[in-house]
Write an enzyme that holds these catalytic residues in place. Sequence first.
Site, short mmCIF file in Angstrom:
data_model
loop_
_atom_site.label_atom_id
_atom_site.label_comp_id
_atom_site.label_asym_id
_atom_site.label_seq_id
_atom_site.Cartn_x
_atom_site.Cartn_y
_atom_site.Cartn_z
N GLU A 33 4.55 -7.93 2.81
CA GLU A 33 4.82 -8.62 3.78
C GLU A 33 4.40 -8.50 5.40
O GLU A 33 3.88 -9.01 6.04
CB GLU A 33 6.41 -9.11 4.04
CG GLU A 33 6.76 -9.46 2.67
CD GLU A 33 7.38 -8.65 1.61
OE1 GLU A 33 8.18 -8.94 1.09
OE2 GLU A 33 6.76 -7.47 1.37
N SER A 69 3.86 10.01 -0.08
CA SER A 69 4.84 10.41 0.73
C SER A 69 5.64 8.90 0.96
O SER A 69 5.07 8.14 1.91
CB SER A 69 4.74 11.05 2.16
OG SER A 69 5.81 11.16 2.90
N ILE A 123 0.90 -1.13 0.05
CA ILE A 123 0.10 -0.06 0.10
C ILE A 123 0.97 1.38 0.02
O ILE A 123 1.57 1.67 0.94
CB ILE A 123 -0.95 0.05 1.12
CG1 ILE A 123 -1.82 -1.44 1.45
CG2 ILE A 123 -1.93 1.25 1.18
CD1 ILE A 123 -2.53 -1.48 2.44
#
Length: 141
Positions: free
Chosen positions: A63, A55, A51
């Site tokens: 993982e 930034s 994800i």
Amino acid sequence: MSAHALTDLELQTIAQKAAEAKAKAYCPNSKFQVGACLITTDGQYIAGANIENASYPVGTCAERVAFGTAIFSGHRSFKAIAVSTNIKPGASPCGMCRQFMREFTPPSFPIYMYDRDGEYKVITIGELLPDSFGPDDLNSN
């Protein structure tokens, strides 16, 4: 029985679930999809995907998403993890993920790294993070 005491069915299942998780990755910037799937010692499968964030340091790797979900759900014992990418050869977990996984696994814990063609390389966390620092080191007074 295949490597590291996973049955052929378990190995097939974690590979499939890691690839399915990869398709759910949120990576609008890098376009680098990663999926992961853990198998617990009691046979449950827990998946995660990377994800990203605008930034970059704020993003989370597949993982760590899988392990975080598993730990939050009460799991503490794991047999293996599969990591799936769209490159060849498959990608190895980053340094932060290696240390994160080491918190919850022994050095013998296997990591199956799948490439875009479904071929894999297996390596242990101990091989990826030799002489690691883990929770057992905190109790060695």
